[in-house]
Each structure stands twice: as C-alpha cells, then as structure tokens.
Scaffold this active site. Structure first.
Site, short mmCIF file in Angstrom:
data_model
loop_
_atom_site.label_atom_id
_atom_site.label_comp_id
_atom_site.label_asym_id
_atom_site.label_seq_id
_atom_site.Cartn_x
_atom_site.Cartn_y
_atom_site.Cartn_z
N TYR A 126 -27.20 -5.45 17.65
CA TYR A 126 -28.58 -5.40 17.15
C TYR A 126 -28.65 -5.89 15.70
O TYR A 126 -29.43 -6.80 15.38
CB TYR A 126 -29.13 -3.96 17.26
CG TYR A 126 -30.35 -3.73 16.41
CD1 TYR A 126 -31.53 -4.41 16.67
CD2 TYR A 126 -30.31 -2.87 15.31
CE1 TYR A 126 -32.64 -4.24 15.87
CE2 TYR A 126 -31.41 -2.68 14.51
CZ TYR A 126 -32.59 -3.37 14.79
OH TYR A 126 -33.68 -3.19 13.98
N1 LIG Z 1 -35.16 2.17 15.30
C1 LIG Z 1 -34.75 2.07 14.06
O1 LIG Z 1 -34.19 3.01 13.48
C2 LIG Z 1 -34.97 0.78 13.29
C3 LIG Z 1 -34.48 0.70 12.02
C4 LIG Z 1 -34.77 -0.43 11.26
C5 LIG Z 1 -35.53 -1.46 11.81
N2 LIG Z 1 -35.99 -1.37 13.08
C6 LIG Z 1 -36.80 -2.50 13.60
O2 LIG Z 1 -38.17 -2.16 13.64
C7 LIG Z 1 -38.74 -2.74 14.81
C8 LIG Z 1 -40.02 -2.06 15.17
O3 LIG Z 1 -39.76 -0.71 15.48
P1 LIG Z 1 -40.71 0.03 16.51
O4 LIG Z 1 -40.29 1.45 16.53
O5 LIG Z 1 -42.14 -0.32 16.23
O6 LIG Z 1 -40.25 -0.69 17.87
P2 LIG Z 1 -40.97 -0.67 19.28
O7 LIG Z 1 -41.95 0.43 19.37
O8 LIG Z 1 -39.86 -0.72 20.30
O9 LIG Z 1 -41.80 -2.04 19.31
C9 LIG Z 1 -41.23 -3.26 19.62
C10 LIG Z 1 -42.27 -4.08 20.34
O10 LIG Z 1 -41.69 -5.35 20.66
C11 LIG Z 1 -42.26 -5.75 21.88
N3 LIG Z 1 -41.51 -6.72 22.66
C12 LIG Z 1 -40.22 -6.65 23.07
N4 LIG Z 1 -39.93 -7.71 23.85
C13 LIG Z 1 -41.07 -8.46 23.92
C14 LIG Z 1 -41.40 -9.68 24.57
N5 LIG Z 1 -40.51 -10.36 25.32
N6 LIG Z 1 -42.65 -10.17 24.44
C15 LIG Z 1 -43.57 -9.50 23.71
N7 LIG Z 1 -43.32 -8.35 23.06
C16 LIG Z 1 -42.08 -7.84 23.17
C17 LIG Z 1 -42.36 -4.50 22.71
O11 LIG Z 1 -43.33 -4.72 23.68
P3 LIG Z 1 -43.55 -3.77 24.96
O12 LIG Z 1 -44.31 -2.61 24.41
O13 LIG Z 1 -44.32 -4.62 25.91
O14 LIG Z 1 -42.17 -3.40 25.45
C18 LIG Z 1 -42.74 -3.45 21.66
O15 LIG Z 1 -44.12 -3.21 21.64
C19 LIG Z 1 -37.61 -2.57 15.82
O16 LIG Z 1 -37.74 -3.41 16.92
C20 LIG Z 1 -36.40 -2.91 15.01
O17 LIG Z 1 -36.19 -4.30 15.02
C21 LIG Z 1 -35.73 -0.26 13.83
#
Ligand SMILES: NC(=O)c1ccc[n+]([C@@H]2O[C@H](COP(=O)([O-])OP(=O)(O)OC[C@H]3O[C@@H](n4cnc5c(N)ncnc54)[C@H](OP(=O)(O)O)[C@@H]3O)[C@@H](O)[C@H]2O)c1
Length: 223
Positions: A126
């Site tokens: 990741y």
């Molecule tokens: N978790 C952590 O601790 C952490 C730490 C630092 C940074 N981050 C980053 O922050 C980002 C945002 O976090 P979050 O909690 O908001 O994540 P999230 O709720 O999982 O949101 C990611 C979004 O990306 C969309 N997505 C994935 N594949 C796609 C595709 N093929 N086409 C269109 N949309 C797509 C998903 O759509 P669907 O709803 O349709 O699945 C989802 O709505 C993470 O993805 C990560 O990169 C995370």
C-alpha cells in the site's frame, strides 16, 4: 470546479460539504448511482466513473481548477488493487490533469511514503503504491500538494492538527508509536490546502495535534 476522485469515501464525505460551504463547485467521481445521488443531495455534481476500468478521466476534469485524489483500494484489498487504485488511478488523474493544461492536484497520501521499503510486508504494498504515485505527481510538473496523514480514525473533528514537512521525523523520534488523525480533520486540512496556494509544491505529514488547522497550514514553510 473541484473534482474529487473517490468522492464516496469516508474522508471525501467530510470534505464535500466543507468545499461547498466555501462556495466551490464540486464534482465527485463515484462508481455507483446511489453514491451519485447522495452527492447530488448535498449540492455537488456527480460523475459515474470507475477509476480502474475507465482508461481516460479527461472528460471529468476538463473544467477543473483543482483535482483531489481521495480514492483508495482500502485495507481489505490485496496488493494488486493497491497497484490499480492507489497507484494506477492516481496516475490516470495525473495524466488527465496534465492534458487539461496543468490543473492543480491535491493528493491524499499516507505517512510512511518517504521510506516505504522499510515497512513490513503487510503495509509495504500500500505505502509503496502511494510513494510511487507521489513521486509521479512531484515529477509531473503539475502544481501539486501532497498530504500524508497518520492512521485515520473516525473520532469527531477537533479542528486541531500537527503538521511537518520533515518527513518521517515522528517515526524516527518515536519508533513504534502509531500516530492517528480523525478523517474529519484530514478533510479540513484538504480544504485548507485548496484555499491556500502557498501549499503548492509542498509534501507534508499531518497528525492529531494542538494547532487550529488554518494556523497549522499557514505556518508551513513556503516552497
Ligand atoms: N486508513 C488509514 O489509516 C490511512 C492512512 C493514511 C492515508 N490513507 C488514505 O486515505 C484514503 C481515503 O481514506 P478513506 O477512509 O476515505 O477511504 P475509503 O472510505 O475506503 O474511500 C476510498 C474510496 O475510493 C473509492 N474507489 C476505490 N476503487 C475505486 C474505483 N475503481 N473507481 C472509483 N472509486 C473507487 C471507493 O469507492 P467505493 O465506495 O465504490 O468502494 C471509496 O469510496 C485511503 O484510501 C488511503 O489512501 C489511509
């Protein structure tokens, strides 16, 4: 027009109302009709688009002043989707922003991306994908801002953060400590980046902290 990739995500759902409150027009890229309807109910536009399957995002960003990459494959996905979403989709958005004439690009990245190679097997795919996407954005010539939050949680917004452009400083000073930040506060930081062109060219880490978001972002060193 601000275009958000991953607009149905948990951070983006906090971000959209903040941008609308600032008087911005917002278009969210989502892959389901119910997600599009939810965005429209908030007062944003929606475009149906699969960031992995669709080859060209150009039509969605042509009129954008800023694009924000907030999509992600999620923690339950395997290494392959880290390549197709966290890296691949981010690259497609870079390509579209470049072809649109050099649109401003705000990247939601991750802490650890300064040294992905040192991470254990479970996190490395990741964070390595995020690091590659960040490197491509930095090299793209686009006006970029790269935001690298600590571990995201669902605590309520505090409006207070700690930011640093000394990448990896906390990991070095506090090895093994897992620094977190509420998703709602990450959204407030992204909004502040949109507001302030002084963040162009910066890559910074952000964690829960004591400084009001606007003060923390204003206090970042200019490039
Ligand atoms: N978790 C952590 O601790 C952490 C730490 C630092 C940074 N981050 C980053 O922050 C980002 C945002 O976090 P979050 O909690 O908001 O994540 P999230 O709720 O999982 O949101 C990611 C979004 O990306 C969309 N997505 C994935 N594949 C796609 C595709 N093929 N086409 C269109 N949309 C797509 C998903 O759509 P669907 O709803 O349709 O699945 C989802 O709505 C993470 O993805 C990560 O990169 C995370």
């Amino acid at each position: 027009m601000i275009v958000i990739a991953g607009a149905a995500g948990q951070v983006a759902r906090h971000l959209v109302p903040l941008l609308l409150e600032d008087g911005e027009r917002v278009r969210g890229l989502v892959r389901r009709r119910d997600q599009a309807a939810a965005l429209e109910a908030m007062g944003a536009e929606a475009a149906l688009c699969d960031l992995e399957l669709d080859e060209d995002l150009g039509e969605h960003v042509r009129d954008a002043t800023t694009v924000i990459f907030a999509a992600g494959a999620g923690q339950h996905s395997g290494p392959e989707r880290k390549r197709t979403v966290d890296l691949g989709a981010a690259l497609k958005l870079i390509d579209a922003a470049t072809k649109a004439g050099g649109t401003r690009y705000v990247m939601l990245s991750s802490v650890g991306a300064h040294d992905a190679g040192s991470l254990g097997e479970s996190r490395r795919p990741y964070v390595a994908a995020k690091a590659e996407a960040d490197a491509a954005l930095t090299a793209s010539g686009l006006p970029f801002t790269i935001v690298r939050p600590g571990f995201l949680n669902d605590d309520g917004p505090t409006g207070r953060v700690e930011v640093t452009t000394e990448l990896g400083r906390f990991v070095a000073v506090e090895p093994g400590v897992r620094r977190e930040i509420p998703r709602a506060d990450v959204a407030a930081v992204l909004r502040e980046c949109v507001r302030r062109s002084s963040t162009i060219g910066l890559t910074f880490e952000v964690f829960a902290g004591e400084l009001p978001v606007a003060d923390a972002i204003a206090g970042l060193p200019e490039r």
